[in-house]
Design a protein around this motif. Structure first.
Motif, short mmCIF file in Angstrom:
data_model
loop_
_atom_site.label_atom_id
_atom_site.label_comp_id
_atom_site.label_asym_id
_atom_site.label_seq_id
_atom_site.Cartn_x
_atom_site.Cartn_y
_atom_site.Cartn_z
N THR A 1 -0.25 9.73 -10.39
CA THR A 1 -0.30 8.55 -11.39
C THR A 1 0.99 8.75 -11.86
OG1 THR A 1 -2.21 9.61 -12.09
CG2 THR A 1 -1.01 8.35 -13.66
N VAL B 1 -7.07 8.58 -16.83
CA VAL B 1 -7.17 7.92 -15.80
C VAL B 1 -8.23 6.36 -15.48
CG1 VAL B 1 -7.17 8.17 -13.16
CG2 VAL B 1 -6.06 10.26 -14.12
N LEU C 1 -2.63 14.94 -9.30
CA LEU C 1 -2.67 13.69 -9.43
C LEU C 1 -2.24 13.63 -10.93
CD1 LEU C 1 -5.60 12.02 -10.12
CD2 LEU C 1 -6.60 13.29 -12.07
#
Length: 328
Positions: free
Chosen positions: A24, A109, A20
């Motif tokens: 990102t 996020v 993740l």
């Protein structure tokens, strides 16, 4: 949970967080350059794109920090999951904190994704218009038309650029001149003072917020509209008599008198008066005194500083603000 469940969950959690984080960062590099290019093609939204880039960057930093710490906690959990380990008693702490940090990561996020909302720039411009409107006292029922304000602003900006070009360069480059360049040239030639620079910059901010705001009501604050007309008329008079030094000086003094007596922006006047008496005031103190966010106060101080109305100095490790003479 059994030993296998814990080991599987926390090893998978570390891998998910790592993946993740990588996605990102990769997405940020693409998004940031895209937002930057949008701001570069339209200088009326540059402030909003820079603010959006700053929001995305700070959100990314939080994601990176939380992710690195969470991965470390997951690895520690896997390393000490043994009753014979001296740190086994700390296992419940790392088990809990790893999950909590993962929830924080997911929250950041989501915030990062919300910053990418296509209407983010319009929402920022609407918020900016609301803030500026509240800084000027005005009769809410007495509004001016959007088209009249934009017409006067365009005339003012064209006049500033034309005058600046005649002072330093050829008229052919007028359309390539940025308004800040024009203001700096005019201030260096003592055509405008720091206060006039600041008021014109406020008008520019209001114009940009007004144009890009999604608000259906495009009515203009009467006080700001009248201020725009007054400043345009005063600078136009200076320009018309630019070849007659005596009359031009009179017109310049008239502009200085107007800008120094202008108290329409109540927050500015209160802030400047407060800083005269309390130059060592902290952001927290100013925020509490004026019921403004720290970021809002800091932005206002930077604008005042860029316009030459205040100066920042460091003394004994503390930041101090000194109000300059508005005639300069």
């Amino acid at each position: 949970m059994t030993e296998n469940q814990i080991l599987y969950i926390y090893s998978s959690l570390a891998q998910v967080i790592g993946a993740l984080l990588g996605l990102t960062i990769a997405g940020y590099s693409v998004i940031d350059s895209k937002i930057q290019s949008i701001g570069a093609t339209d200088d009326t939204i540059t402030e909003y794109t820079e603010s959006l880039r700053s929001d995305c960057f700070h959100s990314l930093i939080y994601i990176i920090i939380f992710s690195v710490i969470d991965i470390i906690f997951c690895l520690i959990t896997l390393a000490i999951y043994n009753e014979d380990n001296a740190f086994f008693l700390l296992l419940p702490f790392f088990l809990t904190e790893a999950i909590l940090l993962f929830l924080l990561i997911m929250t950041e996020v989501i915030k990062f994704a919300l910053y990418l909302n296509p209407t983010s720039i319009k929402e920022k411009s609407m918020k900016e218009k609301y803030i500026i409107d509240n800084e000027y006292s005005s009769n809410k029922e007495n509004k001016n038309s959007f088209s009249s304000f934009i017409t006067y602003y365009n005339l003012l900006e064209e006049l500033l650029k034309q005058y600046a070009c005649e002072l330093t360069c050829s008229p052919q480059s007028m359309h390539n001149l940025h308004i800040f360049d024009a203001l700096n040239i005019l201030q260096q030639n003592q055509i405008i003072n720091g206060r006039a620079y600041y008021l014109i910059n406020d008008l520019r901010r209001y114009r940009n917020a007004l144009v890009h705001s999604p608000d259906i009501d495009k009515s203009v604050n009467t006080v700001i509209y009248n201020e725009l007309k007054d400043i345009y008329t005063l600078i136009h008079d200076i320009y018309m008599f630019k070849d007659n030094n005596d009359i031009k000086l009179q017109k310049i003094n008239k502009l200085y008198d107007y800008t120094n007596r202008n108290h329409n922006n109540e927050l500015d006047q209160r802030l400047l008066s407060y800083l005269k008496k309390h130059p060592s005031a902290s952001l927290s103190e100013l925020s509490k005194t004026f019921n403004y966010t720290k970021s809002g106060i800091l932005k206002k101080l930077k604008l005042l500083q860029e316009s030459g109305l205040i100066q920042q100095q460091e003394s004994n490790g503390r930041r101090k603000w000194y109000v300059n003479d508005t005639n300069s």
